[in-house]
Design a protein around this motif. Structure first.
Motif, PDB file in Angstrom:
ATOM      1  N   ASN A  44      -9.919   3.158  -0.324  1.00  0.00           N
ATOM      2  CA  ASN A  44     -10.706   4.052  -1.173  1.00  0.00           C
ATOM      3  C   ASN A  44     -12.199   3.841  -0.988  1.00  0.00           C
ATOM      4  OD1 ASN A  44     -12.105   4.324  -4.119  1.00  0.00           O
ATOM      5  ND2 ASN A  44     -10.596   5.945  -3.800  1.00  0.00           N
ATOM      6  N   GLN A  96     -12.926   6.675   1.901  1.00  0.00           N
ATOM      7  CA  GLN A  96     -13.121   7.829   1.040  1.00  0.00           C
ATOM      8  C   GLN A  96     -14.536   7.890   0.465  1.00  0.00           C
ATOM      9  OE1 GLN A  96      -9.701   7.279  -1.669  1.00  0.00           O
ATOM     10  NE2 GLN A  96      -8.764   9.072  -0.706  1.00  0.00           N
ATOM     11  N   ILE A  98       1.159   4.169  -3.163  1.00  0.00           N
ATOM     12  CA  ILE A  98       0.386   5.410  -3.115  1.00  0.00           C
ATOM     13  C   ILE A  98       1.298   6.627  -2.990  1.00  0.00           C
ATOM     14  CG2 ILE A  98      -0.015   5.529  -0.620  1.00  0.00           C
ATOM     15  CD1 ILE A  98      -2.956   6.252  -1.349  1.00  0.00           C
ATOM     16  N   TRP A 103      -2.410   0.817  -8.841  1.00  0.00           N
ATOM     17  CA  TRP A 103      -3.623   0.572  -8.051  1.00  0.00           C
ATOM     18  C   TRP A 103      -3.577  -0.847  -7.504  1.00  0.00           C
ATOM     19  CZ3 TRP A 103      -7.301   3.417  -6.041  1.00  0.00           C
ATOM     20  CH2 TRP A 103      -8.580   2.904  -5.811  1.00  0.00           C
ATOM     21  N   GLN A 139      -5.201  -0.507  -1.496  1.00  0.00           N
ATOM     22  CA  GLN A 139      -5.646   0.845  -1.801  1.00  0.00           C
ATOM     23  C   GLN A 139      -7.147   0.882  -2.042  1.00  0.00           C
ATOM     24  OE1 GLN A 139      -3.338   3.425  -4.511  1.00  0.00           O
ATOM     25  NE2 GLN A 139      -1.874   1.749  -4.646  1.00  0.00           N
ATOM     26  N   TYR A 172       0.822  -1.220   0.000  1.00  0.00           N
ATOM     27  CA  TYR A 172       0.000   0.000   0.000  1.00  0.00           C
ATOM     28  C   TYR A 172       0.853   1.267   0.000  1.00  0.00           C
ATOM     29  CZ  TYR A 172      -3.233   3.585   1.659  1.00  0.00           C
ATOM     30  OH  TYR A 172      -3.971   4.740   1.776  1.00  0.00           O
ATOM     31  N   GLU A 198      -5.303  11.180  -8.390  1.00  0.00           N
ATOM     32  CA  GLU A 198      -5.838  10.000  -9.068  1.00  0.00           C
ATOM     33  C   GLU A 198      -5.204   8.758  -8.463  1.00  0.00           C
ATOM     34  OE1 GLU A 198      -5.453   7.707 -13.369  1.00  0.00           O
ATOM     35  OE2 GLU A 198      -4.674   9.735 -13.127  1.00  0.00           O
ATOM     36  N   SER A 199      -5.995   7.976  -7.734  1.00  0.00           N
ATOM     37  CA  SER A 199      -5.461   6.756  -7.116  1.00  0.00           C
ATOM     38  C   SER A 199      -4.931   5.821  -8.188  1.00  0.00           C
ATOM     39  CB  SER A 199      -6.560   6.056  -6.310  1.00  0.00           C
ATOM     40  OG  SER A 199      -6.995   6.861  -5.245  1.00  0.00           O
ATOM     41  N   LYS A 235       1.588   9.685  -5.703  1.00  0.00           N
ATOM     42  CA  LYS A 235       1.381  11.085  -5.315  1.00  0.00           C
ATOM     43  C   LYS A 235       2.561  11.963  -5.713  1.00  0.00           C
ATOM     44  CE  LYS A 235      -1.949  10.760  -1.531  1.00  0.00           C
ATOM     45  NZ  LYS A 235      -2.242  11.162  -0.133  1.00  0.00           N
TER      46      LYS A 235
END
Length: 318
Positions: free
Chosen positions: A278, A282, A243, A270, A274, A239, A261-262, A247
Motif C-alpha cells: 500500500n 499505491q 486481501i 490488514w 499489505q 498477503y 478498503e484495505s 475484496k
C-alpha cells in the motif's frame, strides 16, 4: 619467551592457496546469489528507509522522518502489526496442532488410508486465490451454505469475512483447510518413530497419552520445530488470502474504478505485507514502505532466533 612458528615451505603455501581458491570457486554461486538476492536488497531497503523516494525523482536523505511517520502518524501500522502477530500466534499454533492430529489419525487408520491422505492433501494443491474466493463464498453470511446449515441447526450465524471479530478466525479456518503440507511432513515423521519404543512403553504400562508424550513427541520434536519456524516465516508474509478475502467480502472482485478498503472489514485483515504494498506501490512512499519491510524482517528474525535457541525443539528438554 614466545616461540615463533616456522614459516611454511613455499610448496605448502601454494597448495593451501589452491585449496582456498578451489573452495571459493565452489562457493561462488552461493556467494553471488546471497549478495545479489539478499545483501544488496537488504542494504538498499535500509538506505531507502532514510530517504524520501517516490520512484521517479532521485532519493533525498530525510533522516528519521519515515520512521517517525510509520510509528506515530500512520494509524494502520499498529493495527496491521497486531493482526500479523495474532495470525502468527493463533494460525501457526492451530495449523501445527491440526496437522499433527490429522497425521496421527491417518497413521492409525487400518483401511482407506490412501483415500484420507488424498482427501486431506488435495486442498493444499488449490491455488491460493481460487481457494480463498471459494471459501469466501461458502462463508457468505447471506447466501453461503455454511451459515444456512448453522441456521438449520439453531446455531449462531457469524458474519465471517464481513465481521471484524470473525474475519481472522475465518482466515485461520482457511489455513487449516489447506493442511496437506504439514500432514505429509508429520506422517513421514510419525512413521519413522521406532516401534520398539512404543512396545517398551506398553510393557511399562504407559497409556496412549503417555506414549504420545514420552515417545512420539521426543522423536518428532525437530519436525515440529521445522513446522513452527516455517509457519512463522510464511505467516509473517501473509498477503494473498487476506486481501482476496477482503475484496470478495466487500464485493470488489474485479474491474477498474472500484474502491476497496484495505483490510476489510474495518482493518481486521490488514497485515504488514499489505502495508508494504500500500505504501510503496499505491502511495509511492517507498521510504515508509522500506521502514515497514525492515520491521517485518526484524520481527521474523527475532521469532526465528527465539525458536531456534532450543536445538532439540521446544517440546523436550536439552
Amino acid at each position: 619467551m614466545a616461540t615463533v612458528s616456522p614459516a611454511l615451505p613455499p610448496a605448502l603455501r601454494r597448495k593451501r592457496r589452491r585449496e582456498r581458491a578451489r573452495t571459493l570457486a565452489f562457493l561462488s554461486p552461493w556467494l553471488i546469489g546471497f549478495g545479489v538476492f539478499f545483501l544488496y536488497p537488504l542494504a538498499s531497503t535500509a538506505y531507502f528507509s532514510f530517504t524520501h523516494y517516490d520512484g521517479y525523482l532521485a532519493p533525498t536523505f530525510s533522516g528519521l522522518k519515515n520512521w517517525d511517520y510509520v510509528f506515530t502518524k500512520y494509524p494502520p501500522f499498529w493495527q496491521g502489526l497486531g493482526n500479523t502477530l495474532w495470525l502468527v500466534a493463533v494460525m501457526v499454533t492451530l495449523r501445527v496442532a491440526f496437522g499433527l492430529g490429522i497425521g496421527l489419525l491417518i497413521t492409525k487408520v487400518k483401511t482407506g488410508a490412501g483415500f484420507f491422505r488424498t482427501a486431506f492433501y488435495l486442498p493444499y494443491l488449490a491455488p491460493p486465490v481460487a481457494a480463498t474466493m471459494a471459501f469466501a463464498f461458502l462463508l457468505n453470511p447471506g447466501t453461503g451454505p455454511v451459515n444456512h446449515l448453522l441456521g438449520e441447526a439453531g446455531l449462531p450465524q457469524p458474519g465471517w469475512f464481513t465481521d471484524p471479530s470473525w474475519s481472522k478466525p475465518a482466515l485461520t479456518m482457511l489455513a487449516m483447510w489447506g493442511i496437506g503440507d504439514l500432514m505429509v511432513i508429520f506422517m513421514a515423521a510419525l512413521l519413522d518413530v521406532p516401534r520398539e519404543q512404543y512396545e517398551a512403553a506398553e510393557l511399562d504400562g504407559a497409556g496412549a497419552l503417555q506414549r504420545f508424550r514420552y515417545v512420539t513427541l521426543p522423536n518428532i520434536s525437530p519436525i515440529v520445530m521445522f513446522a513452527v519456524v516455517t509457519g512463522v516465516i510464511q505467516t509473517m508474509q501473509y498477503y494473498t488470502q487476506a486481501i482476496v478475502a477482503g475484496k470478495v467480502a466487500s464485493g470488489v472482485i474485479g474491474g477498474s474504478g472500484q474502491q476497496f478498503e484495505s483490510g476489510y472489514p474495518h482493518g481486521s485483515t490488514w497485515t504488514l505485507p499489505q502495508m508494504v504494498y500500500n505504501l510503496g506501490f499505491q502511495h509511492y512512499d517507498y521510504g515508509s514502505a522500506c521502514v515497514v519491510a525492515l520491521i517485518l524482517f526484524a520481527l521474523t528474525m527475532a521469532f526465528t532466533s527465539i525458536l531456534l535457541r532450543r536445538k532439540s525443539g521446544f517440546l523436550t528438554e536439552d
